[in-house]
Motif scaffolding. Structure first.
Motif, PDB file in Angstrom:
ATOM      1  N   GLY A   1       0.682  -1.284  -0.067  1.00 19.71           N
ATOM      2  CA  GLY A   1      -0.016  -0.010   0.007  1.00 19.71           C
ATOM      3  C   GLY A   1       0.651   1.207   0.181  1.00 19.71           C
ATOM      4  O   GLY A   1       1.916   1.220  -0.054  1.00 19.71           O
ATOM      5  N   PHE A   2       0.037   2.607   0.116  1.00 23.22           N
ATOM      6  CA  PHE A   2       0.815   3.613   0.165  1.00 23.22           C
ATOM      7  C   PHE A   2       1.624   3.771  -1.255  1.00 23.22           C
ATOM      8  O   PHE A   2       3.010   4.334  -0.762  1.00 23.22           O
ATOM      9  CB  PHE A   2       1.413   4.108   1.309  1.00 23.22           C
ATOM     10  N   ASN A   3       1.689   3.170  -2.341  1.00 26.51           N
ATOM     11  CA  ASN A   3       2.490   3.229  -3.266  1.00 26.51           C
ATOM     12  C   ASN A   3       3.589   2.746  -3.232  1.00 26.51           C
ATOM     13  O   ASN A   3       4.507   3.229  -3.817  1.00 26.51           O
ATOM     14  CB  ASN A   3       2.595   4.920  -4.043  1.00 26.51           C
ATOM     15  N   GLY A   4       3.925   1.905  -2.232  1.00 24.27           N
ATOM     16  CA  GLY A   4       5.014   0.931  -1.924  1.00 24.27           C
ATOM     17  C   GLY A   4       5.805   1.213  -0.701  1.00 24.27           C
ATOM     18  O   GLY A   4       6.581   0.922  -0.412  1.00 24.27           O
TER      19      GLY A   4
ATOM     20  N   ASN B   1       5.493  10.756  -1.124  1.00 26.71           N
ATOM     21  CA  ASN B   1       6.190   9.555  -0.199  1.00 26.71           C
ATOM     22  C   ASN B   1       7.438  10.004   0.016  1.00 26.71           C
ATOM     23  O   ASN B   1       7.941  10.899  -0.418  1.00 26.71           O
ATOM     24  CB  ASN B   1       6.026   8.233  -1.080  1.00 26.71           C
ATOM     25  N   ALA B   2       8.297   9.283   0.840  1.00 26.70           N
ATOM     26  CA  ALA B   2       9.543   9.347   0.862  1.00 26.70           C
ATOM     27  C   ALA B   2      10.440   8.898  -0.086  1.00 26.70           C
ATOM     28  O   ALA B   2       9.992   8.469  -0.923  1.00 26.70           O
ATOM     29  CB  ALA B   2       9.887   8.236   2.124  1.00 26.70           C
ATOM     30  N   ARG B   3      11.630   9.488  -0.345  1.00 30.66           N
ATOM     31  CA  ARG B   3      12.509   9.256  -1.295  1.00 30.66           C
ATOM     32  C   ARG B   3      12.556   7.743  -1.651  1.00 30.66           C
ATOM     33  O   ARG B   3      13.104   7.213  -0.707  1.00 30.66           O
ATOM     34  CB  ARG B   3      13.832  10.076  -1.132  1.00 30.66           C
ATOM     35  N   GLY B   4      12.648   7.297  -2.763  1.00 28.28           N
ATOM     36  CA  GLY B   4      12.924   6.066  -3.232  1.00 28.28           C
ATOM     37  C   GLY B   4      11.593   5.030  -2.941  1.00 28.28           C
ATOM     38  O   GLY B   4      11.747   3.953  -3.099  1.00 28.28           O
ATOM     39  N   VAL B   5      10.579   5.580  -2.448  1.00 28.46           N
ATOM     40  CA  VAL B   5       9.266   4.843  -2.535  1.00 28.46           C
ATOM     41  C   VAL B   5       8.613   4.810  -3.485  1.00 28.46           C
ATOM     42  O   VAL B   5       7.822   5.804  -3.969  1.00 28.46           O
ATOM     43  CB  VAL B   5       8.485   5.109  -0.948  1.00 28.46           C
ATOM     44  N   THR B   6       8.518   3.652  -4.050  1.00 26.53           N
ATOM     45  CA  THR B   6       7.804   3.546  -5.414  1.00 26.53           C
ATOM     46  C   THR B   6       7.115   2.079  -5.413  1.00 26.53           C
ATOM     47  O   THR B   6       7.731   1.289  -4.717  1.00 26.53           O
ATOM     48  CB  THR B   6       8.648   4.039  -6.732  1.00 26.53           C
ATOM     49  N   LYS B   7       6.085   1.850  -6.405  1.00 21.74           N
ATOM     50  CA  LYS B   7       5.643   0.713  -6.368  1.00 21.74           C
ATOM     51  C   LYS B   7       6.834  -0.443  -7.044  1.00 21.74           C
ATOM     52  O   LYS B   7       6.501  -1.323  -6.558  1.00 21.74           O
ATOM     53  CB  LYS B   7       4.399   0.640  -7.377  1.00 21.74           C
TER      54      LYS B   7
ATOM     55  N   GLY C   1       1.524  14.291  14.971  1.00 20.14           N
ATOM     56  CA  GLY C   1       2.646  13.720  15.713  1.00 20.14           C
ATOM     57  C   GLY C   1       3.293  12.640  15.355  1.00 20.14           C
ATOM     58  O   GLY C   1       4.025  11.816  16.241  1.00 20.14           O
ATOM     59  N   PHE C   2       3.136  11.887  14.236  1.00 23.43           N
ATOM     60  CA  PHE C   2       3.502  10.767  13.889  1.00 23.43           C
ATOM     61  C   PHE C   2       4.147  10.916  12.185  1.00 23.43           C
ATOM     62  O   PHE C   2       3.871  11.794  11.774  1.00 23.43           O
ATOM     63  CB  PHE C   2       2.504   9.637  13.601  1.00 23.43           C
ATOM     64  N   ALA C   3       4.829  10.098  12.153  1.00 28.85           N
ATOM     65  CA  ALA C   3       5.798  10.148  10.755  1.00 28.85           C
ATOM     66  C   ALA C   3       4.848   9.353   9.766  1.00 28.85           C
ATOM     67  O   ALA C   3       4.710   8.100   9.952  1.00 28.85           O
ATOM     68  CB  ALA C   3       7.101   9.505  10.822  1.00 28.85           C
ATOM     69  N   PRO C   4       4.225  10.026   8.803  1.00 29.42           N
ATOM     70  CA  PRO C   4       3.333   9.224   7.806  1.00 29.42           C
ATOM     71  C   PRO C   4       3.785   8.445   6.786  1.00 29.42           C
ATOM     72  O   PRO C   4       4.688   8.844   6.342  1.00 29.42           O
ATOM     73  CB  PRO C   4       2.342  10.410   7.286  1.00 29.42           C
ATOM     74  N   CYS C   5       3.126   7.477   6.370  1.00 25.68           N
ATOM     75  CA  CYS C   5       3.525   6.687   5.114  1.00 25.68           C
ATOM     76  C   CYS C   5       3.507   7.537   3.755  1.00 25.68           C
ATOM     77  O   CYS C   5       4.349   7.251   3.011  1.00 25.68           O
ATOM     78  CB  CYS C   5       2.742   5.396   4.885  1.00 25.68           C
TER      79      CYS C   5
END
Length: 269
Positions: A69-72, A190-196, A147-151
């Motif tokens: 999920g979340f694009n990877g 998304n975070a860098r490098g996060v892909t499907k 207050g949380f780091a999201p996906c």
């Protein structure tokens, strides 16, 4: 090629847009290849909570099923809910992205578990996101105080305004994030490098399956990295032009059992 894993997007690929059922031929093709021992993975921009919900809603057998999920950004074993990996945005960076987005006329959505934190809970984009995933909205006038780091951070609204925002975010945070459209009215960060594509490669490695033995199906911009990473990338005829250009092959549309057509040919019973 002896294919060992099939990865597919859900909306616009397995489930035709506007439909409330997976087409019978596509459903049977998936069941058949799974009975033959081929690993099956649903890869989506949806939250993993939403993906777990759709397995129940659409009566998808979870035994041996993997969900990305979340694009990877997150992967789970559907049969027991175990998280295999989770790559979240840095909290400080996520807050900066959200604060910048709030300067534009867009809806900010930050999914977490069964909730979506948003500045505009009554918007169409929020109704679409929560409706698709079976989650609930929580109003937060300033979502940058999370207050949380999201996906991921999800941004909704008029396409032209999102294009303006995309250019702004890329100029400021492009080296630290992945920014792409999953629909005309949805921009995702998304975070860098996060892909499907990275997620598919990572799951194949964890399962001991060469990525060359995988088939991937998709229709939208966020599917392009997965189509390129798979041994065979298959775009749906209803897909965006960029996805069709990136794929190794184009199949019929989602409403014409495009997934089943390829599976019946390449992994026959």
């Amino acid at each position: 090629m002896d294919y060992a894993l099939v990865a597919t997007d859900f909306d616009g690929t397995l489930l035709p847009i506007g439909h409330d059922e997976i087409l019978p031929r596509t459903r049977e093709a998936i069941r058949r290849v799974r009975r033959q021992g081929v690993r099956f993975v649903i890869v989506s921009g949806r939250a993993t909570t939403g993906l777990l919900n759709i397995t129940r809603k659409f009566d998808i057998d979870t035994d041996g099923l993997y969900l990305i999920g979340f694009n990877g950004a997150s992967a789970v074993q559907a049969w027991d809910g175990t998280t295999l990996f989770s790559h979240r945005l840095d909290l400080a960076l996520a807050r900066q992205v959200i604060a910048r987005a709030l300067a534009f006329d867009v809806v900010v959505m930050v999914p977490e578990g069964a909730e979506v934190f948003t500045n505009r809970p009554d918007s169409y984009a929020v109704a679409f996101e929560t409706g698709a995933n079976g989650t609930t909205s929580v109003e937060l006038a300033d979502p940058s105080i999370i207050g949380f780091a999201p996906c991921k951070v999800l941004l909704g609204g008029d396409h032209a305004e999102l294009v303006r925002l995309e250019a702004d975010l890329v100029s400021r945070f492009g080296e630290q994030t992945e920014i792409l459209f999953s629909a005309d009215f949805l921009l995702e960060v998304n975070a860098r490098g996060v892909t499907k594509g990275e997620a598919l490669a990572g799951l194949c490695e964890a399962l001991g399956i060469p990525v060359e033995r995988s088939i991937a199906f998709g229709d939208n911009h966020n599917d392009i990295p997965m189509l390129k990473a798979a041994g065979l990338g298959v775009a749906m005829a209803n897909g965006v032009p960029e996805a069709l250009a990136a794929a190794d092959r184009v199949t019929l549309a989602d409403t014409e059992d495009g997934v089943a057509v390829v599976l019946d040919e390449l992994i026959p019973g």
